[in-house]
Design an enzyme around this catalytic site. Structure first.
Site, mmCIF file in Angstrom:
data_model
loop_
_atom_site.group_PDB
_atom_site.id
_atom_site.type_symbol
_atom_site.label_atom_id
_atom_site.label_comp_id
_atom_site.label_asym_id
_atom_site.label_seq_id
_atom_site.Cartn_x
_atom_site.Cartn_y
_atom_site.Cartn_z
ATOM 1 C CE LYS A 1 -30.855 -39.763 49.818
ATOM 2 N NZ LYS A 1 -29.399 -39.617 49.722
ATOM 3 C CB ALA B 1 -28.759 -46.794 37.178
ATOM 4 N N GLY C 1 -32.715 -43.283 38.864
ATOM 5 C CA GLY C 1 -33.987 -42.676 38.456
ATOM 6 C C GLY C 1 -35.037 -43.730 38.129
ATOM 7 C CD GLU D 1 -34.312 -32.111 35.511
ATOM 8 O OE1 GLU D 1 -33.669 -32.504 34.515
ATOM 9 O OE2 GLU D 1 -35.195 -31.236 35.433
HETATM 10 P P1 NAD Z 1 -26.990 -41.488 42.113
HETATM 11 O O1 NAD Z 1 -28.158 -41.794 41.277
HETATM 12 O O2 NAD Z 1 -26.081 -42.573 42.512
HETATM 13 O O3 NAD Z 1 -27.436 -40.769 43.473
HETATM 14 C C1 NAD Z 1 -28.246 -39.615 43.488
HETATM 15 C C2 NAD Z 1 -28.997 -39.557 44.793
HETATM 16 O O4 NAD Z 1 -29.918 -40.647 44.855
HETATM 17 C C3 NAD Z 1 -28.135 -39.668 46.046
HETATM 18 O O5 NAD Z 1 -28.614 -38.758 47.004
HETATM 19 C C4 NAD Z 1 -28.371 -41.117 46.474
HETATM 20 O O6 NAD Z 1 -28.151 -41.320 47.850
HETATM 21 C C5 NAD Z 1 -29.832 -41.303 46.115
HETATM 22 N N1 NAD Z 1 -30.262 -42.694 45.984
HETATM 23 C C6 NAD Z 1 -29.527 -43.824 45.942
HETATM 24 N N2 NAD Z 1 -30.334 -44.911 45.794
HETATM 25 C C7 NAD Z 1 -31.600 -44.451 45.752
HETATM 26 C C8 NAD Z 1 -32.872 -45.061 45.578
HETATM 27 N N3 NAD Z 1 -32.994 -46.386 45.429
HETATM 28 N N4 NAD Z 1 -33.970 -44.270 45.557
HETATM 29 C C9 NAD Z 1 -33.870 -42.934 45.668
HETATM 30 N N5 NAD Z 1 -32.680 -42.295 45.826
HETATM 31 C C10 NAD Z 1 -31.562 -43.037 45.869
HETATM 32 O O7 NAD Z 1 -26.214 -40.335 41.309
HETATM 33 P P2 NAD Z 1 -24.783 -39.711 41.643
HETATM 34 O O8 NAD Z 1 -23.746 -40.698 41.267
HETATM 35 O O9 NAD Z 1 -24.806 -39.138 43.021
HETATM 36 O O10 NAD Z 1 -24.774 -38.468 40.628
HETATM 37 C C11 NAD Z 1 -24.281 -38.510 39.342
HETATM 38 C C12 NAD Z 1 -25.400 -38.687 38.335
HETATM 39 O O11 NAD Z 1 -26.352 -37.635 38.473
HETATM 40 C C13 NAD Z 1 -24.927 -38.598 36.877
HETATM 41 O O12 NAD Z 1 -25.557 -39.579 36.115
HETATM 42 C C14 NAD Z 1 -25.389 -37.212 36.447
HETATM 43 O O13 NAD Z 1 -25.532 -37.060 35.055
HETATM 44 C C15 NAD Z 1 -26.658 -37.084 37.191
HETATM 45 N N6 NAD Z 1 -27.065 -35.674 37.301
HETATM 46 C C16 NAD Z 1 -28.153 -35.247 36.592
HETATM 47 C C17 NAD Z 1 -28.497 -33.899 36.650
HETATM 48 C C18 NAD Z 1 -29.673 -33.380 35.864
HETATM 49 O O14 NAD Z 1 -30.152 -32.303 36.203
HETATM 50 N N7 NAD Z 1 -30.157 -34.073 34.862
HETATM 51 C C19 NAD Z 1 -27.766 -33.006 37.430
HETATM 52 C C20 NAD Z 1 -26.677 -33.488 38.138
HETATM 53 C C21 NAD Z 1 -26.337 -34.840 38.080
#
Ligand code: NAD
Length: 466
Positions: free
Chosen positions: A168, A222, A224, A241
């Site tokens: 997804k 958040a 995660g 991650e």
């Molecule tokens: P996000 O957490 O808002 O969304 C990430 C994904 O999770 C999306 O596909 C979203 O649709 C999905 N999602 C939303 N609610 C969910 C739920 N309740 N359960 C499961 N999945 C759900 O993150 P974002 O704003 O898309 O990305 C930016 C963040 O990602 C930043 O904090 C960044 O540091 C982090 N990030 C971490 C890594 C790493 O490898 N550590 C790599 C890239 C980005």
């Protein structure tokens, strides 16, 4: 307009609803995209579950053949995938094409890996072996900053280990993933890879789904935490991650003129929207002014614009929510520090020019939060031990870096940073053979390398009487 479809059970199908995808450089609708319903998620999981027994019994050689075929297709279509990625994500075209090649390289790298049986003991009393077995259906959830390369951290390892996948992408960057699915679908038996898209409303159902055995999640800390809570009911395996607030510590023996470019690139790549971007910079007082001036000069000289335009170095923020958040953080930083370079970019689009803020310190939003945008706070220190304490004071622990002309001295600080990866005299450098994961609230588990591959398996012990 191109039409995009979901991949469920080997078929490209319409979503039960549709949604708009916005080009962040123009704020115009780029395309309509399918939006899967909960019923379609269930179908995708059911297809992956049904495909698992046969796929898990294929030989590693067969799975490697599939990964090589995927790599060939991605390489052959890198220009198209890159262009689409720039249009939906915003990054400069050469970076987007590079991301497609990166995905291909990750697929190829995993073809060099194996999961051999290991004999732990072979004695008169017993023979003990371990095997690494596939888990089953993997739910792979990806954010919007690196839609393609982050698939490379999940899909090849999951497939090589013999799992099937429901993937997804993020709601604001679904198109490249859907196009990828269309291109590679015939390489794999139906159901082995399924791709669904949502409006941020199916992640929780995926996480709680009883037929999903593991969630491989990349996103914010958040979300995660929600994944971890959602996975608890079925005790799913999880790899998280998550976010970061990487500190860079510049020691007093650094020449700002030579180090500034590397620091700048480590902070502003992908418009600062990198989990492992440098998000706070601690600089010794003896070189502080010079370092701030060098960074501000680089910020002012950088070319900001539509990623499709030749010469663009910094594209827009990916979406309006992130754009508004970063603008708010910059406004707050004006109250606590001196903004040296930056400001608004082109009129239309979610643009923010690279921004350097000096005379700011810990305890402010820009220093303490994950800004995830093109703005870097530069913090003065006099005692490097104090800088180390402040760097480690964050709830995050993803990456970090130490900069010094004395590498051994830098390593002495690097080893005491509370982070999953610490670089010396660089920031942001990943490769598929190097395991990657966060400390503290930046994650659980690792991806890539042998350790990352092992996380897509169940360890089994066979203990034989003699
Ligand atoms: P996000 O957490 O808002 O969304 C990430 C994904 O999770 C999306 O596909 C979203 O649709 C999905 N999602 C939303 N609610 C969910 C739920 N309740 N359960 C499961 N999945 C759900 O993150 P974002 O704003 O898309 O990305 C930016 C963040 O990602 C930043 O904090 C960044 O540091 C982090 N990030 C971490 C890594 C790493 O490898 N550590 C790599 C890239 C980005």
């Amino acid at each position: 307009m191109t039409t995009y479809k979901l991949l469920i059970d080997g078929q490209m199908v319409d979503g039960d609803a549709v949604m708009d995808v916005i080009n962040p450089a123009t704020e115009e609708v780029l395309a309509q995209c399918p939006r899967a319903s909960k019923a379609q998620l269930d179908k995708a999981v059911a297809a992956a579950k049904a495909a698992f027994p046969a796929w898990s019994r294929t030989s590693p050689a067969e799975r490697k053949k599939a990964l090589n075929a995927i790599a060939d297709i991605v390489e052959a279509n890198a220009a198209e995938l890159g262009r689409l990625l720039t249009q939906e994500q915003g990054k400069p075209l050469k970076d987007a094409i590079g991301e497609a090649y990166g995905l291909a390289a990750f697929c190829r790298y995993f073809t060099s890996m194996d999961l051999p049986r290991k004999v732990l003991e072979d004695s008169e009393g017993r023979k003990v072996e371990t095997l690494r077995k596939p888990l089953g259906v993997i739910g792979a959830i990806v954010p919007w900053n690196f839609p393609l390369i982050l698939i490379g951290l999940k899909l090849p390892a999951a497939l090589l280990a013999g799992n099937t996948v429901v993937l997804k992408p993020a709601p604001t960057t679904p198109l490249t993933t859907l196009r990828l699915a269309e291109l590679i679908k015939d390489v794999l038996p139906p159901g082995v890879l399924n791709v669904i898209t949502d409006a941020n409303d199916l992640g929780a159902a995926m996480t709680a789904h009883p037929d999903v055995r593991k969630i491989s999640f990349t996103g914010s800390s958040a979300t995660g935490k929600k994944v971890m809570a959602g996975a608890a009911e079925t005790l799913k395996r999880i790899t998280l991650e998550l976010g970061g607030n990487d500190a860079g510590i510049v020691l007093d023996d650094v020449n700002p003129k030579t180090a500034a470019q590397g620091i700048f690139d480590g902070a502003f790549q992908n418009s600062g929207q990198v989990c492992i971007a440098m998000k706070r910079l601690y600089v010794h007082e003896s070189i502080y002014d010079e370092m701030c001036d060098e960074l501000a000069a680089l910020a002012s000289a950088s070319v900001v614009g539509d990623g499709l335009e030749q010469g663009t170095q910094i594209g827009p923020l990916q979406n309006r929510m992130q754009f508004d958040k970063v603008k708010e953080i910059i406004e707050d930083a004006r109250k606590h520090g001196t903004v040296m370079a930056g400001g608004a970019g082109p009129e239309k689009g979610f643009f923010i020019r690279p921004t350097i803020v000096r005379d700011i310190t810990d305890g402010t939003r820009l220093v303490d939060e994950e800004q995830f945008g093109p703005v870097l706070p530069v913090i003065k220190y006099s005692d490097p031990e104090d800088a180390l304490v402040r760097a480690n004071a964050s709830p995050y622990g993803l990456g970090g870096s130490v900069w010094s002309s004395d590498v051994d001295r830098a390593i002495g600080f690097a080893e005491r940073m509370d982070a999953g990866t610490v670089w010396v005299n660089k920031h942001i450098d990943l490769a598929p053979h190097i395991p990657f994961g966060g400390a503290k609230q930046s994650g659980i588990g690792v991806e890539m390398g042998e350790e990352g591959l092992a996380e897509f398996t169940q360890l089994q012990v066979i203990n034989i009487a003699r």
